[in-house]
Motif scaffolding. Structure first.
Motif, short mmCIF file in Angstrom:
data_model
loop_
_atom_site.label_atom_id
_atom_site.label_comp_id
_atom_site.label_asym_id
_atom_site.label_seq_id
_atom_site.Cartn_x
_atom_site.Cartn_y
_atom_site.Cartn_z
N GLU A 34 83.91 51.13 73.64
CA GLU A 34 83.50 52.53 73.85
C GLU A 34 84.58 53.52 73.46
N ALA A 166 73.66 59.78 65.96
CA ALA A 166 74.04 59.93 67.38
C ALA A 166 75.42 60.56 67.51
N LEU A 171 76.71 62.17 70.86
CA LEU A 171 76.41 61.12 71.84
C LEU A 171 77.49 60.04 71.79
N LYS A 178 71.26 55.51 73.20
CA LYS A 178 71.30 56.85 73.81
C LYS A 178 70.43 57.83 73.01
N LYS A 181 66.80 57.17 73.88
CA LYS A 181 66.44 57.72 75.20
C LYS A 181 66.20 59.23 75.10
#
Length: 255
Positions: A34, A166, A171, A178, A181
């Motif tokens: 991440e 994204a 994001l 993500k 969603k």
């Protein structure tokens, strides 16, 4: 028993008769990657080394069997990150050697197709749409061993395009889930985006991704506001439309 370590997950499963999963253990590395905004191959390989024995032991425990009960050991042999693949492959080969059982090298994309046989009575022939992180293909499956790619992306895979769009709208990694969603609450017809068709059953997502980038940059330069949800929904609609159209066309033409 099968081991998968091609990218950022260390996984092990024991399958009975090709269709029944009796144990399935997955160790994810998402939290680790991440902070870098993507998978770092060297870090991923080290994490596989850390997790592999724990994952295998847990799989045996869940299934309630030992290595002696297993008829063959398999692992992903490609496509994937080389250092990562080697971890799973060496583990499976070692088990095969220790228990004097066959080793089976599995093609990662074949495995995606084979997942459709789990808990179903599905049998070929059929048309498969394969959409994974690095691959987008339409495959004609004639038998359990005969497969032909009849359409594929000529540039970015869907997963890559999702991650880039994204990132563009702010994001965090992993962007794909993500964005998906966010798209659920947006208007898919808010922006008119180009089709990702290039003739035959092939796809091209590079132009679509560039169109989204240019559209957002233009709006930002003009100080125009836009809803991220609508960008996500419009992008997802453009992607899904071409995937569905090409797949149904391939099914229709091949009977």
């Amino acid at each position: 028993m099968a081991i998968e370590s091609s990218c950022d997950e260390t996984a092990c499963a024991i399958v009975k008769g090709g269709r029944e999963v009796i144990a399935n253990v997955v160790a994810s590395q998402i939290k680790i990657h991440e902070e870098f905004g993507g998978v770092i191959p060297e870090i991923a390989a080290r994490e596989h080394l850390e997790a592999i024995n724990v994952v295998i032991d847990e799989t045996f425990k869940q299934a309630g069997v030992t290595g002696k009960d297993v008829t063959a050991f398999a692992s992903t042999v490609g496509p994937g990150l080389v250092g990562c693949l080697l971890v799973g492959m060496n583990a499976a080969k070692t088990l095969a050697l220790a228990y004097d059982k066959p080793f089976i090298g599995v093609n990662h994309l074949n495995a995606h197709l084979a997942a459709n046989f789990i808990d179903t009575n599905l049998e070929p022939p059929f048309i498969a749409l394969l959409v994974s992180g690095g691959h987008t293909q339409i495959i004609k499956v004639s038998s359990f061993s005969e497969m032909e790619i009849i359409g594929e992306t000529i540039d970015d895979a869907v997963g890559e395009a999702y991650d880039k769009v994204a990132r563009l709208i702010g994001l965090p990694y992993p962007g794909g889930p993500k964005l998906d969603k966010l798209a659920q609450i947006g208007n898919p017809h808010a922006f008119k985006l180009p089709e990702a068709k290039v003739g035959g059953y092939d796809f091209s997502f590079s132009g679509l991704k560039t169109a989204v980038i240019n559209m957002i940059h233009t709006m930002e330069q003009r100080n125009e506001s836009f809803r991220k949800e609508d960008v996500a929904a419009s992008f997802q609609f453009a992607v899904a439309s071409v995937l569905v159209d090409n797949t149904f066309e391939a099914a229709k033409r091949s009977g």
